[in-house]
Design a protein around this motif. Structure first.
Motif, PDB file in Angstrom:
ATOM      1  N   GLN A   1      23.352 -23.731  21.365  1.00 19.08           N
ATOM      2  CA  GLN A   1      23.253 -23.148  23.473  1.00 19.08           C
ATOM      3  C   GLN A   1      24.145 -21.521  23.307  1.00 19.08           C
ATOM      4  O   GLN A   1      23.416 -20.976  24.456  1.00 19.08           O
ATOM      5  CB  GLN A   1      23.955 -24.147  24.018  1.00 19.08           C
ATOM      6  CG  GLN A   1      23.603 -24.786  23.963  1.00 19.08           C
ATOM      7  CD  GLN A   1      25.345 -26.315  24.265  1.00 19.08           C
ATOM      8  OE1 GLN A   1      26.238 -25.676  24.575  1.00 19.08           O
ATOM      9  NE2 GLN A   1      24.081 -27.514  24.762  1.00 19.08           N
TER      10      GLN A   1
ATOM     11  N   ILE B   1      20.434 -19.250  22.990  1.00 21.06           N
ATOM     12  CA  ILE B   1      19.306 -19.215  24.432  1.00 21.06           C
ATOM     13  C   ILE B   1      19.448 -18.578  24.990  1.00 21.06           C
ATOM     14  O   ILE B   1      18.645 -17.746  25.238  1.00 21.06           O
ATOM     15  CB  ILE B   1      19.828 -20.505  24.563  1.00 21.06           C
ATOM     16  CG1 ILE B   1      19.530 -21.803  23.698  1.00 21.06           C
ATOM     17  CG2 ILE B   1      18.806 -20.724  26.678  1.00 21.06           C
ATOM     18  CD1 ILE B   1      19.316 -23.505  24.625  1.00 21.06           C
TER      19      ILE B   1
ATOM     20  N   MET C   1      24.766 -27.084  17.619  1.00 17.54           N
ATOM     21  CA  MET C   1      24.657 -27.507  19.600  1.00 17.54           C
ATOM     22  C   MET C   1      25.580 -26.081  20.156  1.00 17.54           C
ATOM     23  O   MET C   1      24.424 -25.534  20.903  1.00 17.54           O
ATOM     24  CB  MET C   1      24.907 -28.501  19.918  1.00 17.54           C
ATOM     25  CG  MET C   1      24.283 -28.529  20.938  1.00 17.54           C
ATOM     26  SD  MET C   1      23.114 -28.677  20.353  1.00 17.54           S
ATOM     27  CE  MET C   1      21.872 -29.355  22.628  1.00 17.54           C
TER      28      MET C   1
END
Length: 108
Positions: free
Chosen positions: A27, A30, A23
């Motif tokens: 992130q 992004i 995760m």
């Protein structure tokens, strides 16, 4: 400020794993995807559209058109080749230029 950047990049000490796994990596990706999308829609796509319009203008060029070159010279197309255009810029004065340097066709 520079010391802070090195401190943030330093690996975790004590053998404990740093970060949140998959995760945390996602992130971090992004913002890069978001920046690429902005560059694409604000810079790349409009430039491609303008180049396509210019190619269409050059393909539609015909003898007798009044044109303006990229250097600002105005003239009338007297002959066309694949890559070279002959312009009459004054009575009896013909100039040969590369076809890509035609900036626009004047609308009469």
């Amino acid at each position: 400020m520079l010391g802070l950047a090195f401190a943030m990049a330093a690996p975790a000490q004590g053998g404990a794993p740093a970060g949140g796994g998959m995760m945390a990596q996602f992130q971090g990706l992004i913002p890069l995807v978001f920046m690429f999308a902005i560059f694409y829609f604000l810079l790349i796509r409009p430039q491609q559209k303008k180049a396509k319009e210019h190619r269409a203008l050059l393909d539609a060029l015909k003898k007798g058109d009044q044109v303006v070159t990229a250097g600002g010279m105005h003239g009338k197309v007297t002959a066309l080749d694949d890559q070279v255009v002959t312009l009459e810029i004054a009575p009896g004065v013909n100039v040969r230029i590369n076809k890509g340097y035609i900036a626009s066709v004047k609308q009469d």
